[in-house]
Design an enzyme around this catalytic site. Structure first.
Site, short mmCIF file in Angstrom:
data_model
loop_
_atom_site.label_atom_id
_atom_site.label_comp_id
_atom_site.label_asym_id
_atom_site.label_seq_id
_atom_site.Cartn_x
_atom_site.Cartn_y
_atom_site.Cartn_z
N ALA A 273 59.16 -88.52 124.55
CA ALA A 273 60.04 -89.50 123.91
C ALA A 273 60.90 -90.30 124.90
CB ALA A 273 60.95 -88.86 122.85
N ALA A 274 60.67 -90.13 126.20
CA ALA A 274 61.43 -90.93 127.17
C ALA A 274 61.13 -92.42 126.95
CB ALA A 274 61.08 -90.52 128.59
N GLY A 275 59.86 -92.74 126.73
CA GLY A 275 59.48 -94.13 126.49
C GLY A 275 60.10 -94.67 125.20
N ASP A 276 60.16 -93.83 124.18
CA ASP A 276 60.76 -94.24 122.90
C ASP A 276 62.26 -94.47 123.07
OD1 ASP A 276 58.25 -93.86 121.77
OD2 ASP A 276 58.68 -91.76 121.32
O1 RIB Z 1 56.35 -90.76 122.34
C1 RIB Z 1 56.46 -89.41 122.03
C2 RIB Z 1 55.87 -89.14 120.68
O2 RIB Z 1 54.49 -89.40 120.73
C3 RIB Z 1 55.97 -87.72 120.20
O3 RIB Z 1 57.17 -87.47 119.51
C4 RIB Z 1 54.73 -87.54 119.38
O4 RIB Z 1 54.95 -87.33 118.03
C5 RIB Z 1 53.88 -88.78 119.63
O5 RIB Z 1 53.97 -89.68 118.59
#
Ligand code: RIB
Length: 332
Positions: free
Chosen positions: A262-265
């Site tokens: 989730a770093a990118g998110d």
């Molecule tokens: O970017 C990370 C996410 O990628 C995770 O939370 C996983 O669910 C996938 O969608």
């Protein structure tokens, strides 16, 4: 200035993570370490990040009629997100992600993720019939590629009709047509996704991305109709296209990467929030790097995403260009 309103149309997954000291070879079994579950999914993660930083966020997506679906919706709601546009599939189970976290000798962690999209891919145009007019109420729309491409195209088209900027985090990799690209205000691939999209590999020399490659990738995407390009480069930071070429922002120093999931998110959620709060692209880039720098030090996708109060001291310490308390007032 009022709080920015962001719409995320995207995925919700339950993340099933397991620690290993090395990834298994084909046909091999290895014993792992700690197993955890946490709310994830690129769409929901980006929505939660934006909400924790102070944006007013609506998440549209689809879950199954099951425990994971209820847990994911509750987690988004607890982050302050409007979950009234999350639909429930009667046919398909909630999306899940199997995540392997490889602890490397000498510190550091790498991950490998497999997503079983489930209900995310059951999102239908009729689930978004409110959006053609409703999109006008938002300052920005955020998309990723864990829901049907047809839905992403539709949302981008509606947003474009109303002049609402769209960010596509083009993950995971998928071929994209020029019409869709022309509807995007920003595209944010990582270096691998950028290479898949353009056929141009981004080389790294001495830990830094080669400028010539970054420029070639950016030019190729701009030529295909996207207005702005943001490329994340892992440990080498990120670049965004600007009037006078590419702006680069290095990663902040972190003692140890506990979990890069989730770093990118976190990065994209923070970047969009900052833009909507009035920062320019350079400032937003620094803000996003500081935010993601916290995320990687914590375990799990959504549990690791920091609040604005947690990011502010890092901005100050890093003397980030985006650190102007006045600019952030609308997020409080
Ligand atoms: O970017 C990370 C996410 O990628 C995770 O939370 C996983 O669910 C996938 O969608």
């Amino acid at each position: 200035m009022r709080k920015p309103a962001i719409l995320v149309v995207g995925s919700l997954n339950m993340d099933l993570s397991m620690e290993v000291t090395r990834f298994p070879q084909s046909g091999e079994t290895v014993l792992g370490g700690v197993f955890t579950t946490a709310p994830g999914g690129k769409g929901a993660n980006q929505a939660v990040q934006a909400a924790r930083l102070g944006a007013r966020v609506t998440l549209a997506g689809k879950v199954g009629n099951d425990g994971f679906g209820r847990e994911l919706t509750a987690s988004a709601s607890a982050a302050g997100i409007d979950t009234g546009r999350i639909r429930i599939s009667s046919a398909v189970a909630t999306g899940t992600a199997a995540i392997l976290l490889e602890r490397e000798e000498g510190g550091g962690t790498r991950n490998r993720i497999i997503v079983a999209p489930g209900a995310n891919m059951d999102l239908m145009p009729e689930d978004l019939d409110w959006l053609r007019e409703g999109v006008a109420a938002f300052d920005m729309v955020m998309l990723q590629l864990e829901i049907p491409l047809e839905i992403n195209r539709l949302v981008a088209e509606y947003a474009w009709e109303k002049g609402v900027p769209v960010m596509l985090n083009s993950a995971p990799s998928a071929p994209l047509d020029d019409r869709f690209l022309s509807r995007l205000t920003y595209i944010s691939p990582n270096e691998h996704e950028a290479a898949d999209l353009t056929g141009i590999a981004i080389r790294k020399e001495g830990g830094k991305a080669v400028q010539e490659d970054l420029e070639a990738v950016t030019r190729a995407l701009l030529r295909r109709g996207v207005k702005n390009v943001l490329i994340t480069l892992g440990g080498a930071g990120a670049v965004v296209s600007g009037e006078s070429g590419l702006y680069h922002s290095p990663c902040v120093d972190v003692a140890e990467v506990a979990d890069p999931t989730a770093a990118g998110d976190s990065f994209v959620g923070a970047f969009c929030t900052a833009l909507c709060a009035g920062m320019d692209r350079r400032q937003a880039l620094d803000f996003a790097n500081c935010t993601a720098g916290i995320t990687v030090t914590r375990m799990g996708a959504q549990p690791s995403l920091p609040t604005l109060e947690e990011v502010l001291p890092v901005l100050k310490r890093e003397k980030a260009r985006g650190f102007e308390p006045k600019l952030l007032e609308c997020l409080r």
